[in-house]
Design a protein around this motif. Structure first.
Motif: not given
Length: 712
Positions: A326-327, A330, A639
């Motif tokens: 997720d990190q 994004r 991202d």
């Protein structure tokens, strides 16, 4: 042939299907593909795929590879390893009926195409001409039913077939499964101590046990505080991401959330991984009010994003995703999923969660001696599960349960491979395991079925291990460093081969291969699995990277050299770390579209962490200032922010080690850049500051400025 088929596969190289269309004058022309063609990302229905080559794709140069003319060439052809094979398997899983028109014993055996899994064999029919000899019937037994109506009878049956009525009930869905807590409409006995123990230690549980006890802490941790957060987030979100690191309970929490929402009147369905979605199912679901669609992985969302896009208006999406994914993805997440997007961090356990865990152990008769449930240094569910597996009571019980597997060399090879894949969160089919081990997982493990089921669900077309924590425990306890490295190496080589042969880069096969290779090369994951404190870990990792370096595909991977550099830095060989990183940049230049964000952050980290007086560091300060500027820019990039924030924590270390070696002008210039970074960190959104803990980096950079000021 005039009907609209989901897909027509042929093992003949001729153009009989295409010739029929032309001869019948129907006017409709199906698209035709050979396995040598690139597989399109969106693969239309009613197309023809020539698994053994296609006469119209044949020329003087490829005649031997295109035309499959005898038994030898059938045995050597590459259909099973082609990028089309996973599409074939998905079509088989999703089809309502499967017809084999004619069958030739000189062709591949049916076992190459299908399995004796009842879910497949019950919908498979072989269209043959009467009489059928007993030998052929024996070969086909278990794979499907035989219809001796010949092709003429089949054509007549197809012509008279009626189109199925539109889907009118959730239970008619194949690509989705209705989450129904009242499925059996009967009382379910409370989970036994054995069921609770196998759930906590092996990750094995059934949904009915959960639904019959939730929200009580009699089987799983209800995590009431997080559930309240989830319901509140859904009141304002079209998508909710349930994120955590591996083995911190995403899937169980998602199932509990589905119970909560179902009780509130929502219609909850779960997408069945690796399934193609027929338009009829999307049409049905698009008419459902208060629809909630659950996805087990973010990769599932990517694979079917085009199909489920039609559900954006009436549905809410709930997606399980790894925190790290997720990190760093994004922006992509926002392109695939409807906004607004809410996020729920499932990594930390609350005090009540830890109390519930202790009571659950007591209820199941598991001694809790030696298990720290205070929350001091053990703040995640994974921590407590690791402690539990290493407790003397559980270790003894596990050893007895899996003893038959330990005594079977073939089974050990299968299980060890599957455990590494589970530990690295690699989601691929059993064909991947088959390619690594040379054996069929189902046939081999069936000999010790009871012991095999301790690890996960076993079927002819799937080996799904339940628990990453249990997989890692098994590898360290019974396989050891050399065995683990051997499995990682073989998996990486297979992933590299599939990546090269992946045809369309956005195909599921290609995505799975790239993700698998990236995970297997990652130093942090490899060292964590092997155990940093193990005496032979350093040598094992060195041997692994040196062997992988000999593979031309892996050698050309910039990220391989990056991971090798990180390893060299971790063991204090800064000169070799820089050399490998420079090789990574060279490979990046030769790779079209490769972005160097990870290389830049790690190069800066390398310079910042190098001890004072280390040969070649800091070296050219212009390189340092250029990297600082690049990393500063990343703070505003969703991202890449996570890597930038972490590396800035080492700015203080660099100034303490090397500040005195800089000129006055360089110290002033570095101070100005640091103050600019502090300003950017202060301006970030409060949510971002909290999620990424930016105060740590901000404090480190401020202290770096103070150190530079003290030097003059």
């Amino acid at each position: 042939m005039g009907k609209r088929w989901r897909r027509i596969y042929t093992t003949n190289y001729d153009d009989a299907v295409e010739f029929f269309e032309k001869d019948s004058g129907s006017g409709s022309r199906r698209l035709s593909f050979s396995i040598d063609d690139d597989r399109p990302r969106k693969f239309p229905s009613n197309t023809v795929v020539h698994l053994h080559g296609y006469i119209h794709a044949c020329d003087k140069k490829n005649v031997l590879s295109q035309l499959v003319l005898d038994h030898r060439s059938y045995a050597e052809q590459a259909a099973l390893e082609s990028p089309w094979w996973d599409q074939f398997e998905r079509d088989v899983q999703g089809a309502e009926w499967i017809f084999f028109v004619g069958y030739n014993l000189n062709d591949f055996t049916v076992a190459k195409y299908l399995t004796k899994d009842p879910r497949i064999s019950q919908k498979t029919r072989f269209i043959l001409r009467d009489p059928v000899n007993d030998y052929l019937l024996d070969r086909l037994e278990g794979y499907g039913s035989v219809d001796t109506i010949s092709t003429d009878g089949f054509a007549e049956a197809c012509a008279n077939a009626e189109t199925r009525d539109p889907i009118s009930d959730f239970h008619q869905l194949n690509a989705f499964r209705l989450i129904d807590p009242y499925k059996d409409n009967k009382a379910v006995a409370r989970p036994t101590p054995v069921e609770i123990e196998t759930f906590l230690t092996r990750g094995n549980y059934n949904f009915q046990s959960l639904s019959s006890t939730y929200p009580k802490a009699e089987f799983a941790l209800p995590r009431g505080s997080k559930m309240t957060e989830a319901v509140e987030a859904l009141s304002v979100s079209k998508t909710l991401l349930l994120h955590s690191r591996t083995a911190n309970g995403k899937s169980i929490f998602a199932d509990m959330l589905s119970l909560e929402l179902s009780a509130d009147g929502k219609s909850c369905v779960r997408y069945t991984s690796h399934s193609d979605i027929p338009p009829s199912e999307i049409e049905f679901l698009s008419q459902v009010n208060d629809l909630v669609v659950f996805f087990r992985t973010y990769d599932d969302v990517v694979a079917v994003s085009d199909e489920v896009a039609q559900l954006r208006e009436n549905a809410t999406f709930i997606v399980e995703i790894n925190t790290g994914t997720d990190q760093v993805r994004r922006s992509e997440v926002h392109s695939f999923l409807p906004s607004p997007i809410g996020r729920l961090d499932l990594n930390p356990l609350e005090r009540q969660d830890r109390q519930d865990f202790g009571e659950l152990l007591s209820r199941s008769g598991i001694p809790s001696e030696g298990l720290d449930l205070s929350g001091t240094g053990r703040t995640e569910l994974r921590d407590h599960l690791v402690d539990l597996l290493n407790s003397p009571y559980i270790k003894k019980r596990l050893s007895n349960a899996i003893r038959p597997i330990l005594a079977d060399q073939e089974a050990m090879k299968i299980i060890a491979t599957a455990c590494v894949m589970r530990a690295f969160s690699i989601h691929v089919g059993t064909d991947f395991i088959r390619a690594i081990t040379g054996g069929d997982p189902y046939d081999i493990l069936l000999k010790n079925e009871v012991a095999a089921l301790e690890f996960g669900a076993l079927s002819p077309d799937a080996l799904a291990l339940h628990s990453a924590v249990f997989s890692e425990y098994f590898l360290n306890e019974y396989v050891g460093s050399r065995g683990i490295v051997s499995v990682i190496y073989r998996l990486a080589i297979e992933a590299a081969k599939r990546k090269k042969n992946g045809a369309h880069l956005s195909s599921q096969r290609s995505r799975e291969a790239r993700k698998a290779l990236g995970a297997l090369l990652q130093y942090g994951k490899v060292s964590s699995l092997l155990g940093r404190a193990a005496p032979d870990t350093q040598k094992s990792i060195t041997d692994l990277y040196e062997k992988l370096r000999d593979n031309i595909i892996i050698n050309n991977e910039p990220l391989f050299w990056l991971q090798y550099s990180i390893f060299m830095q971790d063991i204090g060989n800064y000169g070799m770390a820089r050399n490998h990183l420079e090789t990574a940049y060279l490979r990046a230049e030769a790779t079209e579209g490769f972005l160097t964000y990870q290389l830049d952050t790690n190069y800066l980290k390398l310079i910042l962490q190098a001890p004072a007086g280390e040969d070649g560091f800091p070296g050219d300060t212009e390189i340092l200032f250029d990297l600082i500027d690049k990393v500063h820019d990343m703070l505003s990039a969703p991202d890449h922010r996570v890597h930038a924030i972490r590396v800035l924590e080492d700015m203080r270390v660099f100034c303490a080690n090397n500040g005195a070696e800089l000129t006055d002008g360089e110290r002033q210039r570095l101070s100005i850049k640091c103050l600019g970074i502090v300003g950017t960190l202060e301006a970030l959104d409060v949510g971002i500051k909290t999620e990424f803990q930016t105060d740590r980096s901000k404090t480190a950079v401020e202290e770096a400025v103070a150190l530079l000021a003290a030097l003059g």
